[in-house]
Structures are given as structure tokens and as C-alpha cells.
Design a protein around this motif. Structure first.
Motif, short mmCIF file in Angstrom:
data_model
loop_
_atom_site.label_atom_id
_atom_site.label_comp_id
_atom_site.label_asym_id
_atom_site.label_seq_id
_atom_site.Cartn_x
_atom_site.Cartn_y
_atom_site.Cartn_z
N VAL A 154 0.81 -1.22 0.00
CA VAL A 154 0.00 0.00 0.00
C VAL A 154 0.84 1.27 0.00
O VAL A 154 0.31 2.35 -0.26
N ASP A 155 2.14 1.19 0.30
CA ASP A 155 2.93 2.42 0.37
C ASP A 155 4.21 2.37 -0.47
O ASP A 155 4.98 3.34 -0.48
N THR A 156 4.47 1.29 -1.18
CA THR A 156 5.66 1.17 -2.02
C THR A 156 5.21 0.85 -3.44
O THR A 156 4.68 -0.23 -3.70
N LEU A 157 5.40 1.81 -4.35
CA LEU A 157 4.88 1.70 -5.70
C LEU A 157 5.97 1.24 -6.66
O LEU A 157 7.11 0.98 -6.27
N LYS A 158 5.62 1.14 -7.94
CA LYS A 158 6.50 0.50 -8.92
C LYS A 158 7.82 1.25 -9.13
O LYS A 158 8.85 0.61 -9.39
N VAL A 159 7.82 2.57 -9.04
CA VAL A 159 9.09 3.30 -9.23
C VAL A 159 10.05 2.98 -8.10
O VAL A 159 11.26 2.82 -8.33
N GLU A 160 9.55 2.86 -6.88
CA GLU A 160 10.41 2.52 -5.75
C GLU A 160 11.01 1.11 -5.91
O GLU A 160 12.03 0.79 -5.30
N LEU A 161 10.38 0.27 -6.71
CA LEU A 161 10.86 -1.09 -6.93
C LEU A 161 11.82 -1.19 -8.11
O LEU A 161 12.23 -2.29 -8.47
N HIS A 162 12.21 -0.06 -8.69
CA HIS A 162 13.06 -0.07 -9.88
C HIS A 162 14.37 -0.81 -9.66
O HIS A 162 14.76 -1.66 -10.46
N ARG A 163 15.03 -0.52 -8.56
CA ARG A 163 16.33 -1.17 -8.32
C ARG A 163 16.16 -2.68 -8.20
O ARG A 163 16.93 -3.45 -8.78
N LEU A 164 15.16 -3.12 -7.46
CA LEU A 164 14.92 -4.54 -7.27
C LEU A 164 14.51 -5.21 -8.58
O LEU A 164 14.99 -6.31 -8.90
N ALA A 165 13.65 -4.55 -9.35
CA ALA A 165 13.22 -5.11 -10.63
C ALA A 165 14.40 -5.29 -11.58
O ALA A 165 14.54 -6.33 -12.24
N SER A 166 15.27 -4.30 -11.64
CA SER A 166 16.45 -4.38 -12.50
C SER A 166 17.37 -5.51 -12.06
O SER A 166 17.88 -6.28 -12.90
N LEU A 167 17.57 -5.63 -10.76
CA LEU A 167 18.43 -6.67 -10.23
C LEU A 167 17.89 -8.06 -10.55
O LEU A 167 18.63 -8.96 -10.99
N ILE A 168 16.60 -8.27 -10.35
CA ILE A 168 16.00 -9.58 -10.62
C ILE A 168 16.10 -9.91 -12.11
O ILE A 168 16.43 -11.05 -12.49
N ALA A 169 15.83 -8.93 -12.96
CA ALA A 169 15.89 -9.18 -14.41
C ALA A 169 17.30 -9.59 -14.83
O ALA A 169 17.48 -10.52 -15.62
N ARG A 170 18.30 -8.90 -14.29
CA ARG A 170 19.70 -9.23 -14.64
C ARG A 170 20.10 -10.59 -14.08
O ARG A 170 20.78 -11.38 -14.74
N ALA A 171 19.71 -10.88 -12.84
CA ALA A 171 20.18 -12.08 -12.16
C ALA A 171 19.51 -13.35 -12.67
O ALA A 171 20.11 -14.43 -12.65
N THR A 172 18.26 -13.24 -13.11
CA THR A 172 17.49 -14.44 -13.45
C THR A 172 17.27 -14.63 -14.95
O THR A 172 16.99 -15.75 -15.38
N GLY A 173 17.36 -13.56 -15.71
CA GLY A 173 16.99 -13.65 -17.12
C GLY A 173 15.49 -13.62 -17.35
O GLY A 173 15.03 -13.74 -18.48
N PHE A 174 14.71 -13.42 -16.28
CA PHE A 174 13.26 -13.30 -16.42
C PHE A 174 12.90 -11.91 -16.96
O PHE A 174 13.66 -10.95 -16.81
N GLU A 175 11.71 -11.82 -17.56
CA GLU A 175 11.12 -10.50 -17.74
C GLU A 175 10.39 -10.17 -16.45
O GLU A 175 9.64 -10.99 -15.91
N VAL A 176 10.61 -8.96 -15.94
CA VAL A 176 9.97 -8.51 -14.70
C VAL A 176 8.97 -7.41 -15.05
O VAL A 176 9.32 -6.43 -15.73
N VAL A 177 7.75 -7.57 -14.60
CA VAL A 177 6.69 -6.59 -14.82
C VAL A 177 6.27 -6.03 -13.47
O VAL A 177 5.79 -6.78 -12.61
N ALA A 178 6.47 -4.73 -13.28
CA ALA A 178 6.12 -4.09 -12.01
C ALA A 178 4.93 -3.16 -12.22
O ALA A 178 4.89 -2.42 -13.22
N PHE A 179 3.98 -3.21 -11.31
CA PHE A 179 2.86 -2.26 -11.35
C PHE A 179 2.34 -2.05 -9.94
O PHE A 179 2.70 -2.76 -9.00
N ASP A 180 1.48 -1.04 -9.80
CA ASP A 180 1.00 -0.62 -8.48
C ASP A 180 -0.14 -1.51 -8.01
O ASP A 180 -1.03 -1.88 -8.80
N MET A 181 -0.14 -1.82 -6.72
CA MET A 181 -1.21 -2.60 -6.15
C MET A 181 -2.53 -1.84 -6.30
O MET A 181 -2.55 -0.61 -6.21
N PRO A 182 -3.64 -2.54 -6.57
CA PRO A 182 -4.94 -1.86 -6.64
C PRO A 182 -5.17 -0.94 -5.44
O PRO A 182 -4.86 -1.29 -4.30
N GLY A 183 -5.69 0.25 -5.74
CA GLY A 183 -5.93 1.25 -4.71
C GLY A 183 -4.79 2.21 -4.51
O GLY A 183 -4.91 3.15 -3.71
#
Length: 319
Positions: A154-183
Motif C-alpha cells: 500500500v505504500d511502495t509503488l512501482k518506481v520505488e521497486l526499480h532497483r529490485l526489478a532491474s536486479l532480478i531481471a539481470r540475475a534471473t533472465g526473467f522478464e519482470v513486470v512491475a505495477f502498483d497494487m490496486p488502490g
């Protein structure tokens, strides 16, 4: 797109600024904000909702404007994210959120992981909504590339997850899709007990029929990771600190959560005011995965692989 509810539908709530700073300073550094900046801005803040000097949004925005003027757009975006924290209630927070999204778009041209922003139209029966997603690490031929939905709470949105999303994408080779929780954030639907349909629809829209799909949810976002795993709607899931079930005494607990969390959740649900303990108990019962029949032996035997993690010092979720 606009934030999930008009300012007239939101409400301010009691929140202790020193306590929030003490709890969240480390989290803001984890987003990528310079530790020195957090140490400098924090002491200047005296109140959460005032739109002026010593106000939360004002002081974080002032630091963000300095970074923006220097062309440090990612740092500016993260600082504007601090300004709109913990939820978008005031006009100052609305302005900060608009600048966060603008600065993030300017910064995205320099990202080292393939990135693009997309607007999806997804549905669930007669219900449809637009969802703004940030996509990291997609391959040119992604037909079999695993897909991971990354969601905060409820208080951490997709931009704040940028560093983590980038890290996961590099480390795993997955495509990472980040978006805001409903509400929250750019979401156009309120938080409800059935909000997992948005996650399922986004994964289906991005993933197609042949890709393995999973979800990594942090805090309240972990609730949806657990629910999708228990329903068998994903191939794998990680719940980091997300609530799953409720006990009889939790109504009073939810109505008095520390650091404004009750007000944050209430705004995400588009309630008109803070819930009473009786209302909170009703809400918890609705969200409880046990009450929804998803923690039965039959569900547990047929669920998708799920890693659920929670520490022993979480102020919001009982171990």
C-alpha cells in the motif's frame, strides 16, 4: 493516467513523523536514495500533511527539485517518491507523484536493463481497467522467457521497486513486470478482497500461453502472491511479509496499526474515514485466506510452489 482516487475522496489521518522516519529511512536508502540525503532531509520535517516548509511532501520535493535541476532524474524520481509517501492524500503529494513519473521517464533512457512502460487494458468479466506497467529485461524473442510480476504493497509503488526489478531481471533472465497494487499509485480500481484478478489479468496479458509466470509480492503485495499460489493461478510465488489469515483479535490490531498504516490501507480501499475496530474485523475477515477457504488441506495439496517469508519483528503482520 491519474492516481487511483480524487483528492476529495481521500482523508488525512494521524501519523507520527519521527516514528515514520525512524522506520522507513533504511527502506528509502534501499530504494536508491542517497543515505546522506535521507539524513539531511529528515530533520527538516515536522508535520506530514502541511503544504509548506517543514511539511513532508514539501521538504522531500525540495530535495527532488535539486536533483532534477542537476539532471539526476532517477534520484529525483526516488525523492519525489518519498514526497508522495505513504499514500497520495494531499495536493502536494499529487504534484510530487506527477513529477516522479515524469522524472522516471526521463531517467529510463539510461537504464542498463531493457525497459519500457506500457498501458494495458485488462478485464475480469464485465470489469475492465487500465494498468500502467514497467517491463524490465524482455528479450526480442520472449515466447518462452519466464515472466515475474513484482508488486509492492500500500505504500511502495512501482518506481520505488526499480532497483529490485532491474536486479532480478539481470540475475534471473526473467522478464519482470512491475505495477502498483490496486488502490495505490496509478491504479484505477480500489483495493478489495478480490483484487487478485488484476494480477492474474496482467500476467495473462503479458505472458501469453507458453511462458512460466510467477509473482513476487512485498508487504501487502505478498498477500496476492500467496492467494494466486493457493489458487494455482501462477507457476511460482514469493510472499515477503504479506498477510495471509486473521485471528479473532486482529480487528482491534488493524484499527490501531503503528505509523499510520491503518489510514494508508483505508485510503487504498477508498473508505471515507478510519475504520472502527468492528469495521476492521469485518475487513480482515473478508481478506483472510482462511475465511476464503484457501488454507484447507485440499488447497494446500494442490497449490503452486510458494515461498512465504516473514520476520519476527514485523509491526504489521504477526509471525
Amino acid at each position: 493516467m491519474t492516481p487511483s482516487q480524487p483528492a476529495s475522496a481521500r482523508f488525512e489521518f494521524p501519523i507520527d513523523v519521527p516514528d515514520v522516519l525512524a522506520e522507513r529511512a533504511r527502506q528509502m536508502v534501499a530504494w536508491g536514495i542517497a543515505r546522506q540525503t535521507v539524513s539531511q532531509v529528515g530533520p527538516r520535517i515536522a508535520t506530514m500533511w502541511a503544504d509548506g516548509p517543514a511539511g513532508w511532501a514539501y521538504e522531500w520535493s525540495r530535495a527532488a527539485q535539486s536533483m532534477e535541476a542537476k539532471g539526476s532524474f532517477l534520484q529525483a524520481a526516488l525523492l519525489y517518491g518519498a514526497a508522495k509517501f505513504p499514500c497520495i492524500v494531499s495536493r502536494a503529494q499529487e504534484r510530487a507523484y506527477a513529477r516522479q513519473l515524469a522524472c522516471f521517464r526521463l531517467a529510463s533512457g539510461e537504464f542498463t536493463v531493457p525497459f519500457w512502460r506500457d498501458i494495458l487494458l485488462v478485464g475480469n468479466g464485465d470489469a475492465q481497467t487500465k494498468v500502467a506497467v514497467h517491463r524490465y529485461g524482455a528479450r526480442v524473442n520472449s515466447r518462452t522467457q519466464p515472466l515475474l510480476c513484482l508488486t509492492g504493497g500500500v505504500d511502495t509503488l512501482k518506481v520505488e521497486l526499480h532497483r529490485l526489478a532491474s536486479l532480478i531481471a539481470r540475475a534471473t533472465g526473467f522478464e519482470v513486470v512491475a505495477f502498483d497494487m490496486p488502490g495505490t499509485g496509478e491504479s484505477m480500481v480500489a483495493l478489495s478482497k478480490d483484487s487478485e484478478w488484476v494480477y492474474r489479468a496482467v500476467l495473462e496479458s503479458c505472458g501469453g500461453a507458453h511462458r512460466r509466470k510467477g509473482i513476487f509480492g512485498l508487504s501487502f503485495g505478498g498477500h496476492w502472491a500467496a492467494k494466486l499460489a493457493l489458487r494455482g493461478d501462477v507457476d511460482f510465488a514469493v510472499d515477503l511479509g504479506g498477510p495471509i489469515a486473521a485471528t479473532a483479535s486482529d480487528g482491534a490490531l488493524l484499527a490501531n496499526l503503528p505509523n499510520g498504516m491503518t489510514g494508508i490501507v483505508a485510503n487504498a480501499m477508498r473508505l471515507a474515514a478510519l475504520p472502527t475496530p468492528a469495521m476492521a474485523a469485518t475487513i480482515l475477515d473478508a481478506f483472510s485466506l482462511a475465511a476464503q477457504g484457501l488454507l484447507t488441506p485440499q488447497s494446500l495439496n494442490s497449490m503452486s510452489p510458494l515461498l512465504a517469508i516473514n520476520g519476527d519483528d514485523d509491526p504489521y503482520v504477526r509471525p
